[in-house]
Design an enzyme around this catalytic site. Sequence first.
Site, PDB file in Angstrom:
ATOM      1  CD  GLU A 164      22.062  54.384  60.365  1.00  0.00           C
ATOM      2  OE1 GLU A 164      22.049  54.876  59.407  1.00  0.00           O
ATOM      3  OE2 GLU A 164      22.339  52.838  60.822  1.00  0.00           O
ATOM      4  CD  GLU A 168      25.156  54.328  52.888  1.00  0.00           C
ATOM      5  OE1 GLU A 168      24.371  52.858  52.624  1.00  0.00           O
ATOM      6  OE2 GLU A 168      24.469  54.605  53.988  1.00  0.00           O
TER       7      GLU A 168
END
Length: 402
Positions: free
Chosen positions: A206, A316
């Site tokens: 990520e 997010e």
Amino acid sequence: MINGYLASFLLALLVTSTIVTSSDHLDAEIRWHLKRLNKPALTSIKSPDGDIIDCVPITKQPALDHPLLKNHSIQMRPSSRPKGTSTGNKDPLNNKKEPKAITQLWHLNGKCPENTVPIRRTRKEDFQRATDIENYGKKSQNSIPKPQSGSSTIGHEHAVMYSYGDYYGTKAWINLWKPLVEKPNEFSLAQLWVVAGSGSDINTIEVGWQVYPRFYGDNNPRLFIYWTSDGYQRTGCYNHLCSGFVQTNNDIAIGGSFRVASNYKDAQYVIILLVWKDPTSGNWWLDINGKDIGYWPASLFTHLSDKARLIEWGGEIVDDRSRGQHTYTQMGSGHFAEEGFGKSSFIMHIETVDGSNTYREPGTLGVISAYQNCYNVKYGDGDSSMGTHFYFGGPGRNPNCP
């Protein structure tokens, strides 16, 4: 009566002793972690935001503490880069000129010498802000968006697009903002996920930017990386807080603050991220704005030692719901996707890398957006200069998101 006073005195003494002992133990634990994390530096640079960037000799960096990397020979550069005509060659934000080099705040006060890597120093106050020292720098197991259910997990809310396939990398231009984060233990981010496996066996790589007050101690947007090979259970961490990611670049500090961020209806800034699997070594390389930063060795992973099966791009946030109401924490610009360019957040020039190390347009994109009255995601408007792209974000709590 005397016995009563004596009993009270002894009880107070016992409580005080317990507190002191507990405090001493905590301090000793923190000192142990700081010694483990902070490697001897050739020189150090004080950033205007208060960070200290240590220029650590490349062969002494934290990554090489990993048991699987005990005799690791550092790969100084990738054997090859993805081929083909990348849609990310021109910048629609700047009259089709090449993008400007990424700048971080610490660059104002110096740079690291050759053969060193910049490591953001971890300090005592970082641990003091943490709620769990043992798991400091780790994500919860709720972090990854789940396409199968089409929804986010408890406490984590997403506005994401995704694609399934056999993938060996991805490239994307991610819009950089400085969103409001209401509570220190919440965060807001935009990132890409490279994923293989499932459940407790999931592997991820990520990369993106985030605002995370409790973790960093401020509200600055910062570059971050993350990895796990067992579904966020025991392996992996943010940035360099555990061994694993091998850095080769002496100019970019993982975890460092950016100097600029986009402004509503004004200047727009992006970071260009490329993660791909080196065809020769099998390592997963990270490139930021055309600079090779370093790599995750293939030996760290199980499923990703072969290829990725899922790639996700998007935003997010964490909502702790402690007051029974939705957080005001913003995603991206804090504006909904339908506001479009210059107002909403975007991810553009999305590409994948295939088994022949060639850029490809992504396949059909799926959507994860469970809290659409709080944060949403919308396909791009057909502007060919932005390639495959979408908009996402939102304000959090509002009359339709109580």
